[in-house]
Design an enzyme around this catalytic site. Structure first.
Site, PDB file in Angstrom:
ATOM      1  N   LEU A 166      -0.817  11.514   3.863  1.00 13.39           N
ATOM      2  CA  LEU A 166      -0.929  10.092   4.137  1.00 13.39           C
ATOM      3  C   LEU A 166       0.475   9.583   4.441  1.00 13.39           C
ATOM      4  CD1 LEU A 166      -3.231   8.880   1.186  1.00 13.39           C
ATOM      5  CD2 LEU A 166      -3.925   9.365   3.536  1.00 13.39           C
ATOM      6  N   ASP A 167       0.592   8.605   5.348  1.00 14.28           N
ATOM      7  CA  ASP A 167       1.890   7.993   5.605  1.00 14.28           C
ATOM      8  C   ASP A 167       2.472   7.469   4.293  1.00 14.28           C
ATOM      9  OD1 ASP A 167       1.411   8.442   8.272  1.00 14.28           O
ATOM     10  OD2 ASP A 167       0.923   6.349   8.746  1.00 14.28           O
ATOM     11  N   ALA A 168       3.793   7.381   4.231  1.00 16.95           N
ATOM     12  CA  ALA A 168       4.451   6.924   3.002  1.00 16.95           C
ATOM     13  C   ALA A 168       3.934   5.555   2.559  1.00 16.95           C
ATOM     14  CB  ALA A 168       5.962   6.881   3.204  1.00 16.95           C
TER      15      ALA A 168
END
Length: 309
Positions: A139-141
């Protein structure tokens, strides 16, 4: 060890800026090329240059390329706010908080899911590159929600295959600006790195096939809450596709969101949450499903949008 390259400037680069010429010749980003120039590691006909200088076809170019960066190492430290939705001998499903990357990458100095699990004493599969052992998806940060990590080698191999074969039910919810037309639809548009080379991605002819299905959960005056099902899993896929149909995710200024609306809703990142994750358990084969509640910032923004409608 540094790599010294000496070559004539191709005629096809006549008149290009030095940083642009280096980027094209050696497959670098413009920023990386500028850093090499600033370090004095680029000579044109024996003289140091500035990044904005222009090259001439046939001029002699000498470039000292730095060694490639070494692979980052996960730092084992607990991550505040990272909860465990489920755990057994083979998998651990985490509730990933904001500002946490899945695993270490070059240039990332923040906390990671992998480092957080190791820091809390969890055993993780050793398969995969050392900086992303056990990681089977990301998942993106600044995207929150459910994420599974493999603890056993068998779980790692089977989950990697399941993600590759798209046998995973990954559901996201996104609060987007305006009202998509139609309210239920599919975005089928190829994605690749943005031509600006600034870390963003974009719909690009010849990019990787990318398919996003969306359905309206609730429409408000200024925004729409969508349920999103990914058929493919490209980097920033939902963010890019929502921007491409001119309904960017609220708070996602990198992809065209309205900063005034984001500020009114208190959003400092994209309103995107991995709300549900389902798959066949890698050892016993039964279907398992996990849900992640909205974190506080998303729940608050949704309340404001609803109250304004």
């Amino acid at each position: 060890m540094s790599d010294v390259r000496s070559l004539p400037v191709p005629d096809g680069l006549e008149g290009e800026r030095v940083d642009a010429a280096l980027a094209r010749l050696f497959g670098l980003s413009r920023g990386r090329a500028a850093d090499i120039i600033a370090a004095g590691d680029v000579l044109l006909d024996g003289k140091e240059v500035a990044k904005s200088d222009r090259v001439t076809g046939g001029s002699w170019l000498e470039v000292t390329l730095p060694p490639p960066p070494s692979a980052p190492v996960p730092v084992a430290e607990p991550v505040p706010g990272m909860g465990i939705l489920y755990e057994d001998d083979d998998i651990v499903v985490v509730n990933k908080p904001i500002g946490v990357a899945a695993h270490p990458t070059v240039g990332w100095t923040g906390q990671t899911v992998l480092g957080g699990l190791l820091g809390a004493g969890h055993t993780i599969a050793t398969s995969g590159a050392s900086e992303r052992q056990g990681i089977v998806h990301r998942l993106d940060a600044n995207t929150t929600g459910a994420m599974v990590v493999a603890k056993s080698e068998l779980a790692y191999s089977r989950l990697k295959r399941a993600f590759k074969e798209r046998r995973i039910d990954k559901r996201y919810q996104a609060l987007v600006q305006g009202h998509p037309d139609p309210f239920r639809g599919t975005v089928d548009a190829p994605i690749d790195r943005h031509p600006s080379h600034d870390g963003r991605f974009a719909v690009v002819a010849g990019g990787k096939p990318s398919v996003t299905h969306y359905d309206t959960v609730e429409a408000f005056r200024a925004a729409t809450l969508l349920d999103v099902d990914l058929e493919t899993g490209r980097t920033h896929q939902i963010r890019v596709h929502m921007s491409a149909i001119r309904h960017p995710i609220i708070g996602d200024m990198a992809y065209g969101a309205d900063p005034t609306l984001a500020a009114r809703l208190g959003m400092k990142r994209q309103w995107l949450h991995a709300v549900r994750l389902g798959f066949e358990h890698p050892t016993h084969g039964e279907w398992v499903e996990f849900e992640s509640p909205y974190p506080d910032d998303l729940a608050r923004a949704l309340e404001i949008v609803a109250a304004e409608s």
